[in-house]
Design an enzyme around this catalytic site. Sequence first.
Site, PDB file in Angstrom:
ATOM      1  N   GLY A  12      53.251  41.585  37.451  1.00 43.44           N
ATOM      2  CA  GLY A  12      52.186  42.586  37.569  1.00 43.44           C
ATOM      3  C   GLY A  12      51.658  42.707  38.989  1.00 43.44           C
ATOM      4  N   GLN A  13      50.696  43.594  39.153  1.00 41.20           N
ATOM      5  CA  GLN A  13      50.095  43.791  40.486  1.00 41.20           C
ATOM      6  C   GLN A  13      49.586  42.458  41.043  1.00 41.20           C
ATOM      7  N   LEU A  81      47.477  35.397  34.016  1.00 33.00           N
ATOM      8  CA  LEU A  81      47.238  36.813  34.349  1.00 33.00           C
ATOM      9  C   LEU A  81      47.867  37.759  33.332  1.00 33.00           C
ATOM     10  N   ALA A  83      48.657  40.132  30.428  1.00 29.17           N
ATOM     11  CA  ALA A  83      47.827  40.870  29.470  1.00 29.17           C
ATOM     12  C   ALA A  83      48.377  42.271  29.265  1.00 29.17           C
ATOM     13  N   THR A 128      37.351  39.766  33.070  1.00 28.46           N
ATOM     14  CA  THR A 128      37.210  41.129  33.567  1.00 28.46           C
ATOM     15  C   THR A 128      35.787  41.663  33.480  1.00 28.46           C
ATOM     16  N   GLU A 130      35.166  44.425  32.418  1.00 29.43           N
ATOM     17  CA  GLU A 130      35.080  45.188  31.160  1.00 29.43           C
ATOM     18  C   GLU A 130      34.246  44.436  30.120  1.00 29.43           C
ATOM     19  N   TYR A 152      40.413  46.211  24.223  1.00 24.35           N
ATOM     20  CA  TYR A 152      40.814  45.344  25.348  1.00 24.35           C
ATOM     21  C   TYR A 152      39.686  44.373  25.696  1.00 24.35           C
ATOM     22  N   LYS A 156      39.476  40.307  25.514  1.00 23.07           N
ATOM     23  CA  LYS A 156      39.207  39.512  26.712  1.00 23.07           C
ATOM     24  C   LYS A 156      37.962  38.629  26.531  1.00 23.07           C
ATOM     25  N   ARG A 187      49.502  49.019  42.379  1.00 20.06           N
ATOM     26  CA  ARG A 187      48.777  49.271  41.133  1.00 20.06           C
ATOM     27  C   ARG A 187      49.640  50.094  40.186  1.00 20.06           C
TER      28      ARG A 187
HETATM   29  P1  NAP Z   1      49.339  44.416  35.251  1.00 15.51           P
HETATM   30  O1  NAP Z   1      49.843  44.927  36.553  1.00 15.51           O
HETATM   31  O2  NAP Z   1      49.256  45.323  34.080  1.00 15.51           O
HETATM   32  O3  NAP Z   1      50.262  43.158  34.858  1.00 15.51           O
HETATM   33  C1  NAP Z   1      50.205  42.582  33.572  1.00 15.51           C
HETATM   34  C2  NAP Z   1      51.224  41.462  33.498  1.00 15.51           C
HETATM   35  O4  NAP Z   1      51.192  40.881  32.178  1.00 15.51           O
HETATM   36  C3  NAP Z   1      52.680  41.942  33.706  1.00 15.51           C
HETATM   37  O5  NAP Z   1      53.360  40.955  34.441  1.00 15.51           O
HETATM   38  C4  NAP Z   1      53.210  42.002  32.278  1.00 15.51           C
HETATM   39  O6  NAP Z   1      54.606  41.851  32.196  1.00 15.51           O
HETATM   40  C5  NAP Z   1      52.510  40.780  31.693  1.00 15.51           C
HETATM   41  N1  NAP Z   1      52.524  40.759  30.234  1.00 15.51           N
HETATM   42  C6  NAP Z   1      52.038  41.688  29.363  1.00 15.51           C
HETATM   43  N2  NAP Z   1      52.263  41.324  28.087  1.00 15.51           N
HETATM   44  C7  NAP Z   1      52.925  40.153  28.144  1.00 15.51           C
HETATM   45  C8  NAP Z   1      53.461  39.269  27.146  1.00 15.51           C
HETATM   46  N3  NAP Z   1      53.356  39.532  25.834  1.00 15.51           N
HETATM   47  N4  NAP Z   1      54.071  38.131  27.561  1.00 15.51           N
HETATM   48  C9  NAP Z   1      54.218  37.858  28.884  1.00 15.51           C
HETATM   49  N5  NAP Z   1      53.745  38.660  29.856  1.00 15.51           N
HETATM   50  C10 NAP Z   1      53.102  39.778  29.498  1.00 15.51           C
HETATM   51  O7  NAP Z   1      47.887  43.772  35.439  1.00 15.51           O
HETATM   52  P2  NAP Z   1      47.113  43.340  36.774  1.00 15.51           P
HETATM   53  O8  NAP Z   1      46.356  44.504  37.287  1.00 15.51           O
HETATM   54  O9  NAP Z   1      48.027  42.581  37.660  1.00 15.51           O
HETATM   55  O10 NAP Z   1      46.019  42.359  36.159  1.00 15.51           O
HETATM   56  C11 NAP Z   1      46.298  40.963  35.976  1.00 15.51           C
HETATM   57  C12 NAP Z   1      45.317  40.386  34.957  1.00 15.51           C
HETATM   58  O11 NAP Z   1      43.979  40.563  35.415  1.00 15.51           O
HETATM   59  C13 NAP Z   1      45.373  41.028  33.570  1.00 15.51           C
HETATM   60  O12 NAP Z   1      45.101  40.010  32.635  1.00 15.51           O
HETATM   61  C14 NAP Z   1      44.235  42.028  33.588  1.00 15.51           C
HETATM   62  O13 NAP Z   1      43.759  42.258  32.279  1.00 15.51           O
HETATM   63  C15 NAP Z   1      43.219  41.278  34.435  1.00 15.51           C
HETATM   64  N6  NAP Z   1      42.286  42.096  35.213  1.00 15.51           N
HETATM   65  C16 NAP Z   1      42.752  43.072  36.042  1.00 15.51           C
HETATM   66  C17 NAP Z   1      41.855  43.790  36.819  1.00 15.51           C
HETATM   67  C18 NAP Z   1      42.329  44.861  37.762  1.00 15.51           C
HETATM   68  O14 NAP Z   1      41.491  45.663  38.203  1.00 15.51           O
HETATM   69  N7  NAP Z   1      43.601  44.906  38.124  1.00 15.51           N
HETATM   70  C19 NAP Z   1      40.478  43.496  36.747  1.00 15.51           C
HETATM   71  C20 NAP Z   1      40.051  42.481  35.901  1.00 15.51           C
HETATM   72  C21 NAP Z   1      40.948  41.764  35.150  1.00 15.51           C
HETATM   73  P3  NAP Z   1      55.616  43.133  32.222  1.00 15.51           P
HETATM   74  O15 NAP Z   1      55.816  43.448  33.679  1.00 15.51           O
HETATM   75  O16 NAP Z   1      56.804  42.603  31.548  1.00 15.51           O
HETATM   76  O17 NAP Z   1      54.919  44.257  31.492  1.00 15.51           O
HETATM   77  N1  GDD Z   2      43.393  55.598  33.608  1.00 18.95           N
HETATM   78  C1  GDD Z   2      42.652  56.718  33.776  1.00 18.95           C
HETATM   79  N2  GDD Z   2      43.265  57.924  33.832  1.00 18.95           N
HETATM   80  N3  GDD Z   2      41.302  56.576  33.891  1.00 18.95           N
HETATM   81  C2  GDD Z   2      40.572  57.705  34.105  1.00 18.95           C
HETATM   82  C3  GDD Z   2      41.169  58.978  34.190  1.00 18.95           C
HETATM   83  C4  GDD Z   2      42.584  59.095  34.035  1.00 18.95           C
HETATM   84  O1  GDD Z   2      43.155  60.162  34.085  1.00 18.95           O
HETATM   85  N4  GDD Z   2      40.186  59.882  34.428  1.00 18.95           N
HETATM   86  C5  GDD Z   2      39.037  59.215  34.483  1.00 18.95           C
HETATM   87  N5  GDD Z   2      39.250  57.887  34.270  1.00 18.95           N
HETATM   88  C6  GDD Z   2      38.212  56.850  34.209  1.00 18.95           C
HETATM   89  C7  GDD Z   2      38.297  55.962  32.966  1.00 18.95           C
HETATM   90  O2  GDD Z   2      37.691  56.609  31.847  1.00 18.95           O
HETATM   91  C8  GDD Z   2      37.506  54.739  33.447  1.00 18.95           C
HETATM   92  O3  GDD Z   2      36.116  54.951  33.222  1.00 18.95           O
HETATM   93  C9  GDD Z   2      37.792  54.698  34.951  1.00 18.95           C
HETATM   94  O4  GDD Z   2      38.360  55.972  35.304  1.00 18.95           O
HETATM   95  C10 GDD Z   2      38.748  53.595  35.379  1.00 18.95           C
HETATM   96  O5  GDD Z   2      39.899  53.640  34.548  1.00 18.95           O
HETATM   97  P1  GDD Z   2      41.200  52.746  34.877  1.00 18.95           P
HETATM   98  O6  GDD Z   2      41.654  52.955  36.259  1.00 18.95           O
HETATM   99  O7  GDD Z   2      42.179  52.988  33.775  1.00 18.95           O
HETATM  100  O8  GDD Z   2      40.652  51.247  34.851  1.00 18.95           O
HETATM  101  P2  GDD Z   2      39.668  50.497  33.844  1.00 18.95           P
HETATM  102  O9  GDD Z   2      38.388  50.279  34.572  1.00 18.95           O
HETATM  103  O10 GDD Z   2      39.614  51.130  32.520  1.00 18.95           O
HETATM  104  O11 GDD Z   2      40.421  49.105  33.651  1.00 18.95           O
HETATM  105  C11 GDD Z   2      40.934  48.385  34.772  1.00 18.95           C
HETATM  106  O12 GDD Z   2      39.926  47.570  35.335  1.00 18.95           O
HETATM  107  C12 GDD Z   2      39.419  46.547  34.460  1.00 18.95           C
HETATM  108  C13 GDD Z   2      38.319  45.800  35.226  1.00 18.95           C
HETATM  109  O13 GDD Z   2      37.112  46.480  35.082  1.00 18.95           O
HETATM  110  C14 GDD Z   2      42.117  47.554  34.274  1.00 18.95           C
HETATM  111  O14 GDD Z   2      42.768  46.990  35.383  1.00 18.95           O
HETATM  112  C15 GDD Z   2      41.662  46.430  33.359  1.00 18.95           C
HETATM  113  O15 GDD Z   2      42.776  45.568  33.082  1.00 18.95           O
HETATM  114  C16 GDD Z   2      40.567  45.633  34.071  1.00 18.95           C
HETATM  115  O16 GDD Z   2      40.097  44.604  33.225  1.00 18.95           O
END
Ligand code: NAP
Ligand code: GDD
Length: 376
Positions: A12-13, A81, A83, A128, A130, A152, A156, A187
């Site tokens: 993942g990212q 990580l 999810a 998170t 969230e 979600y 979490k 991303r």
């Molecule tokens: P991401 O890019 O969606 O990566 C998710 C990772 O989880 C991928 O490597 C995916 O593998 C793996 N995965 C999903 N289901 C699985 C399973 N059943 N078994 C093994 N691996 C599995 O997410 P990210 O943005 O890097 O975020 C990393 C973590 O931080 C996640 O837990 C997310 O919920 C949390 N988080 C993210 C943010 C954010 O803003 N990015 C903020 C707060 C928390 P595949 O490549 O095979 O799909």
């Molecule tokens: N994805 C998406 N697509 N979101 C949109 C759009 C669209 O076209 N238009 C508006 N949004 C709004 C969503 O409704 C949300 O309020 C906000 O943009 C952010 O959406 P996402 O970028 O999908 O992220 P997220 O905040 O729901 O979730 C991400 O951040 C969380 C941490 O707060 C993910 O990375 C989660 O895994 C992570 O926990």
Amino acid sequence: MAKTALITGVTGQDGSYLSEFLLAKGYEVHGIIRRSSVDYRERIAHLEGTPHFHLHYADMSDSMSLVKLVGKVMPDEIYNLAAQSHVQVSFDAPEFTADVDAVGVLRILEAVRTNHLEKTCKIYQASTSELYGKVEEVPQSETTPFHPYSPYAVAKLYGFWIIKEYREAYNMFCCSGILFNHESERRGETFVTRKISLAAARIAQGKQNCLYLGNLDSLRDWGYAKDYVECMWLILQHNTPEDFVIATGVQHSVREFATLAFHHAGIELRWEGEGINEKGIVASINTALAQAKELKVGDTVVAVSPDFYRPTDVVNLLGDPSKAKHELGWNPQTTSFEQLVELMVAHDMKKVAADDAAAEIRKVNLAEYLEKGVDK
Ligand code: NAP
Ligand code: GDD
């Protein structure tokens, strides 16, 4: 001696940036991958085959695979990580999300206990912002009450509490980083920031006409993923196991993100209308950047579609990173919002142009192939 880390979600990212970070620190890095019909793992392809980086098949929904792998790798640190990380998708696949994002955390904890590593192995859990969901105070800190607002977030929440429970019940070094949204050029393309940066680049290059978004008023605290993985490591190096909010302390709307992203692609936007009727219209064009021949002032390039509205939406996230700043010495302002948007759009402007060049090469190859036949 070099430490050994096990990363779930390595493809993942965050997993890709964390792998680079830990390898640079001299770690032996092991990552979990799952079987997919597509074998190319874009974000970590550059690390595969390098000496201290190892990949293993396992799955967060398969306890036995996790128990066996933890026993084989004997990690000093686990970064959990993995999810199903897309909030909107969690409304469509809530049971899978609960299995991986909630029970998956328990499986990791039990895999550590089953292998008798609870005194030596530290665990980082990707919690998170969230969790704050339908927020009860702004800004949100470690003491703000949780109010999860999607399948979600509910999953979490279980992950957060089971980590806390095992810390208290079994004296394990396991902690949560409560991370606010963090973005990057790696991303996933369906999260709002990347969807916007890619669309701005495509529209500027005449490959897309309009970008459809959902709630433009939603507010987020957006940071740079590369800065945030350092914090995951710092949390596990702290002398006591504690939970930390990781955020920038700065908030912007989806509309503001789009305005700035289009600016960096050479298109100034003006906004007209409200709610479902709101539109982003071309106010002026910087032709040095936006070279699409058809694009003209007055064109609608952003519109709202109810397809991207969520049954319940989290709309006011703003983190207070004071604890991480003071106790971990982490700088929440390393990369500003403005720098983040600029670097994402710059990356996607190049990517869209390169994708075109690659498509041209494929076309030429295909034409040659069709002309010459397969065995010539
Ligand atoms: P991401 O890019 O969606 O990566 C998710 C990772 O989880 C991928 O490597 C995916 O593998 C793996 N995965 C999903 N289901 C699985 C399973 N059943 N078994 C093994 N691996 C599995 O997410 P990210 O943005 O890097 O975020 C990393 C973590 O931080 C996640 O837990 C997310 O919920 C949390 N988080 C993210 C943010 C954010 O803003 N990015 C903020 C707060 C928390 P595949 O490549 O095979 O799909
Ligand atoms: N994805 C998406 N697509 N979101 C949109 C759009 C669209 O076209 N238009 C508006 N949004 C709004 C969503 O409704 C949300 O309020 C906000 O943009 C952010 O959406 P996402 O970028 O999908 O992220 P997220 O905040 O729901 O979730 C991400 O951040 C969380 C941490 O707060 C993910 O990375 C989660 O895994 C992570 O926990």
